[in-house]
Write a protein that holds these residues in place. Structure first.
Motif, PDB file in Angstrom:
ATOM      1  N   ALA A 121       0.837  -1.198   0.000  1.00  0.00           N
ATOM      2  CA  ALA A 121       0.000   0.000   0.000  1.00  0.00           C
ATOM      3  C   ALA A 121       0.874   1.251   0.000  1.00  0.00           C
ATOM      4  O   ALA A 121       1.847   1.352   0.731  1.00  0.00           O
ATOM      5  N   GLY A 122       0.508   2.202  -0.798  1.00  0.00           N
ATOM      6  CA  GLY A 122       1.298   3.420  -0.963  1.00  0.00           C
ATOM      7  C   GLY A 122       1.825   3.451  -2.368  1.00  0.00           C
ATOM      8  O   GLY A 122       1.259   4.107  -3.240  1.00  0.00           O
ATOM      9  N   VAL A 123       2.897   2.715  -2.620  1.00  0.00           N
ATOM     10  CA  VAL A 123       3.481   2.690  -3.960  1.00  0.00           C
ATOM     11  C   VAL A 123       2.503   2.080  -4.959  1.00  0.00           C
ATOM     12  O   VAL A 123       2.356   2.562  -6.082  1.00  0.00           O
ATOM     13  N   LEU A 124       1.809   1.013  -4.553  1.00  0.00           N
ATOM     14  CA  LEU A 124       0.824   0.395  -5.443  1.00  0.00           C
ATOM     15  C   LEU A 124      -0.240   1.402  -5.846  1.00  0.00           C
ATOM     16  O   LEU A 124      -0.686   1.450  -6.989  1.00  0.00           O
ATOM     17  N   GLU A 125      -0.630   2.242  -4.904  1.00  0.00           N
ATOM     18  CA  GLU A 125      -1.739   3.166  -5.128  1.00  0.00           C
ATOM     19  C   GLU A 125      -1.351   4.397  -5.934  1.00  0.00           C
ATOM     20  O   GLU A 125      -2.219   5.066  -6.482  1.00  0.00           O
ATOM     21  N   ILE A 126      -0.054   4.718  -5.996  1.00  0.00           N
ATOM     22  CA  ILE A 126       0.330   5.920  -6.750  1.00  0.00           C
ATOM     23  C   ILE A 126       0.709   5.602  -8.186  1.00  0.00           C
ATOM     24  O   ILE A 126       0.800   6.511  -9.007  1.00  0.00           O
ATOM     25  N   ALA A 127       0.939   4.326  -8.513  1.00  0.00           N
ATOM     26  CA  ALA A 127       1.446   3.980  -9.848  1.00  0.00           C
ATOM     27  C   ALA A 127       0.358   4.119 -10.903  1.00  0.00           C
ATOM     28  O   ALA A 127      -0.730   3.575 -10.763  1.00  0.00           O
ATOM     29  N   ASP A 128       0.676   4.843 -11.954  1.00  0.00           N
ATOM     30  CA  ASP A 128      -0.169   4.868 -13.149  1.00  0.00           C
ATOM     31  C   ASP A 128       0.370   3.890 -14.186  1.00  0.00           C
ATOM     32  O   ASP A 128      -0.388   3.324 -14.964  1.00  0.00           O
ATOM     33  N   VAL A 129       1.682   3.709 -14.144  1.00  0.00           N
ATOM     34  CA  VAL A 129       2.350   2.746 -15.027  1.00  0.00           C
ATOM     35  C   VAL A 129       3.439   2.050 -14.221  1.00  0.00           C
ATOM     36  O   VAL A 129       4.252   2.714 -13.570  1.00  0.00           O
ATOM     37  N   PHE A 130       3.439   0.725 -14.239  1.00  0.00           N
ATOM     38  CA  PHE A 130       4.535  -0.045 -13.664  1.00  0.00           C
ATOM     39  C   PHE A 130       5.509  -0.385 -14.786  1.00  0.00           C
ATOM     40  O   PHE A 130       5.104  -0.884 -15.839  1.00  0.00           O
ATOM     41  N   VAL A 131       6.784  -0.134 -14.558  1.00  0.00           N
ATOM     42  CA  VAL A 131       7.817  -0.493 -15.517  1.00  0.00           C
ATOM     43  C   VAL A 131       8.712  -1.555 -14.880  1.00  0.00           C
ATOM     44  O   VAL A 131       9.384  -1.283 -13.882  1.00  0.00           O
ATOM     45  N   ILE A 132       8.663  -2.758 -15.423  1.00  0.00           N
ATOM     46  CA  ILE A 132       9.559  -3.815 -14.955  1.00  0.00           C
ATOM     47  C   ILE A 132      10.833  -3.688 -15.769  1.00  0.00           C
ATOM     48  O   ILE A 132      10.912  -4.142 -16.913  1.00  0.00           O
ATOM     49  N   ASN A 133      11.804  -3.018 -15.185  1.00  0.00           N
ATOM     50  CA  ASN A 133      13.064  -2.784 -15.876  1.00  0.00           C
ATOM     51  C   ASN A 133      13.987  -3.993 -15.710  1.00  0.00           C
ATOM     52  O   ASN A 133      13.739  -4.860 -14.872  1.00  0.00           O
ATOM     53  N   LYS A 134      15.029  -4.038 -16.520  1.00  0.00           N
ATOM     54  CA  LYS A 134      15.969  -5.174 -16.513  1.00  0.00           C
ATOM     55  C   LYS A 134      15.206  -6.470 -16.777  1.00  0.00           C
ATOM     56  O   LYS A 134      15.428  -7.508 -16.136  1.00  0.00           O
ATOM     57  N   ALA A 135      14.276  -6.378 -17.742  1.00  0.00           N
ATOM     58  CA  ALA A 135      13.372  -7.501 -18.023  1.00  0.00           C
ATOM     59  C   ALA A 135      14.078  -8.682 -18.673  1.00  0.00           C
ATOM     60  O   ALA A 135      13.465  -9.727 -18.888  1.00  0.00           O
ATOM     61  N   ASP A 136      15.375  -8.515 -18.993  1.00  0.00           N
ATOM     62  CA  ASP A 136      16.126  -9.638 -19.545  1.00  0.00           C
ATOM     63  C   ASP A 136      16.680 -10.547 -18.443  1.00  0.00           C
ATOM     64  O   ASP A 136      17.271 -11.584 -18.718  1.00  0.00           O
ATOM     65  N   ARG A 137      16.462 -10.164 -17.199  1.00  0.00           N
ATOM     66  CA  ARG A 137      16.971 -10.959 -16.084  1.00  0.00           C
ATOM     67  C   ARG A 137      16.003 -12.077 -15.709  1.00  0.00           C
ATOM     68  O   ARG A 137      14.781 -11.952 -15.918  1.00  0.00           O
ATOM     69  N   PRO A 138      16.525 -13.148 -15.121  1.00  0.00           N
ATOM     70  CA  PRO A 138      15.639 -14.208 -14.616  1.00  0.00           C
ATOM     71  C   PRO A 138      14.674 -13.647 -13.572  1.00  0.00           C
ATOM     72  O   PRO A 138      15.042 -12.795 -12.761  1.00  0.00           O
ATOM     73  N   GLY A 139      13.447 -14.095 -13.598  1.00  0.00           N
ATOM     74  CA  GLY A 139      12.460 -13.641 -12.628  1.00  0.00           C
ATOM     75  C   GLY A 139      11.576 -12.523 -13.128  1.00  0.00           C
ATOM     76  O   GLY A 139      10.627 -12.126 -12.445  1.00  0.00           O
ATOM     77  N   ALA A 140      11.861 -11.998 -14.337  1.00  0.00           N
ATOM     78  CA  ALA A 140      11.060 -10.884 -14.854  1.00  0.00           C
ATOM     79  C   ALA A 140       9.618 -11.311 -15.099  1.00  0.00           C
ATOM     80  O   ALA A 140       8.684 -10.555 -14.805  1.00  0.00           O
ATOM     81  N   ASP A 141       9.431 -12.519 -15.618  1.00  0.00           N
ATOM     82  CA  ASP A 141       8.068 -13.006 -15.872  1.00  0.00           C
ATOM     83  C   ASP A 141       7.296 -13.155 -14.570  1.00  0.00           C
ATOM     84  O   ASP A 141       6.102 -12.825 -14.504  1.00  0.00           O
ATOM     85  N   ALA A 142       7.963 -13.653 -13.528  1.00  0.00           N
ATOM     86  CA  ALA A 142       7.302 -13.819 -12.225  1.00  0.00           C
ATOM     87  C   ALA A 142       6.916 -12.457 -11.647  1.00  0.00           C
ATOM     88  O   ALA A 142       5.824 -12.303 -11.081  1.00  0.00           O
ATOM     89  N   THR A 143       7.791 -11.478 -11.805  1.00  0.00           N
ATOM     90  CA  THR A 143       7.482 -10.128 -11.320  1.00  0.00           C
ATOM     91  C   THR A 143       6.275  -9.565 -12.062  1.00  0.00           C
ATOM     92  O   THR A 143       5.377  -8.964 -11.450  1.00  0.00           O
ATOM     93  N   TYR A 144       6.244  -9.768 -13.372  1.00  0.00           N
ATOM     94  CA  TYR A 144       5.122  -9.304 -14.192  1.00  0.00           C
ATOM     95  C   TYR A 144       3.814  -9.939 -13.710  1.00  0.00           C
ATOM     96  O   TYR A 144       2.804  -9.239 -13.526  1.00  0.00           O
ATOM     97  N   ARG A 145       3.831 -11.247 -13.473  1.00  0.00           N
ATOM     98  CA  ARG A 145       2.615 -11.934 -13.021  1.00  0.00           C
ATOM     99  C   ARG A 145       2.188 -11.449 -11.636  1.00  0.00           C
ATOM    100  O   ARG A 145       0.985 -11.285 -11.366  1.00  0.00           O
TER     101      ARG A 145
END
Length: 317
Positions: free
Chosen positions: A184-208
């Motif tokens: 709560a807080g950061v989730l509520e202020i985001a208009d766009v989430f950017v998953i940076n360094k998406a070439d790293r392992p775990g990027a898909d899990a973060t996206y989900r």
């Protein structure tokens, strides 16, 4: 004696794109110069035209690299860009490295880009107290898009939402539990989430994980659902998708009437901050007189409660 500044000339030159005049105006803002009310009055007719985009996220997620690539993409569209990069200040010396400007050296010779690093000067929430007025200077200088990069202090860094039209929250895989990152807080202020360094392992899990959290939130019909975008800023990959997501949010703001609402809320926060600053200065001046010390003595002696003393103090302002 304070130095007199030719504010009308500075503003006129800033409007013409003179970087030195823009720098001097922002320095007046940062230093709380007595000419600041005159500066604000001169800039007021040019306010409200720029698109303000905030970038926040924990240290190490790639905010500066993403900002650098966004500047490149926006300049390719022919848009005039301003960047305010807020760096943390030392609690011991008050100084700051101001390293973001070093990272963006390639844009410093571009007259369509103005980059300014600012020290947070101990201000909590990820911004400097001078940031709102610095935004006004860049608006006055004709910047069409202003990117505001925050310090990156973590979950409590939500002040940017009161300043930006669109807030980007950057995350990166491998930096801990993604759910922890968007409490709560950061989730509520985001208009766009950017998953940076998406070439790293775990990027898909973060996206989900982010999509799952967004799916749990309740929204009224027509309310904005934050976009989730993957990018690898160091390679320039996915930046066009970020720009597209920002554009979609801007279109929603305009069509829904929320752009006006956000800007009125921003103005209210700005006015309140200036008023509180003025009150603090007056209270500080009271310390030089006898009113505060007399009231403090009465409270210490049990002759007066602190609330009543505070009321008396306010009456004297």
């Amino acid at each position: 004696m304070s130095r007199r500044h030719d504010v009308p000339t500075l503003v006129a030159r800033a409007r013409e794109g003179d970087a030195r005049s823009v720098a001097r105006l922002i320095s007046l803002v940062e230093n709380g110069d007595p000419a600041l009310p005159e500066v604000a009055a001169a800039l007021a007719p040019y306010a409200g035209h720029a698109q303000i985009v905030g970038l926040t996220g924990s240290p190490g997620v790639g905010k500066s690299t993403t900002t650098n690539e966004l500047v490149r993409a926006l300049r390719a569209e022919g848009r005039r860009v301003g960047v305010l990069a807020v760096d943390p200040s030392s609690p011991f010396t008050g100084g700051a490295i101001l390293g973001d400007r070093v990272r963006m050296q390639e844009h410093t010779v571009d007259r369509g880009v103005y980059i300014r690093s600012m020290s947070s000067r101990g201000q909590l929430g990820g911004l400097s107290a001078a940031t709102p007025q610095a935004v006004r200077v860049l608006e006055g200088a004709g910047c069409e898009v202003i990117l505001v990069e925050t310090v990156g202090v973590g979950q409590a860094e939500v002040e940017i939402a009161s300043l930006a039209d669109t807030t980007l929250v950057l995350l990166a895989p491998g930096m801990g539990d993604a759910i922890q990152a968007v409490k709560a807080g950061v989730l509520e202020i985001a208009d766009v989430f950017v998953i940076n360094k998406a070439d790293r392992p775990g990027a898909d899990a973060t996206y989900r994980d982010i999509q799952g959290m967004l799916g749990l939130a309740e929204r009224a019909a027509g309310e904005w659902r934050p976009q989730v975008v993957r990018a690898t800023a160091v390679r320039g990959e996915g930046i066009d998708d970020v720009v597209t997501a920002i554009g979609k949010h801007r279109a929603w703001l305009e069509s829904s009437g929320n752009l006006t609402t956000r800007r009125e809320r921003r103005a209210a926060v700005e006015v309140e901050a200036i008023a509180l600053g003025t009150l603090r200065a007056r209270i500080g001046n009271l310390r030089e007189g006898t009113a505060l010390s007399t009231l403090a003595a009465a409270v210490a002696a049990g002759e007066l409660d602190p609330y009543a003393a505070a009321d008396e103090l306010i009456k004297g302002l």
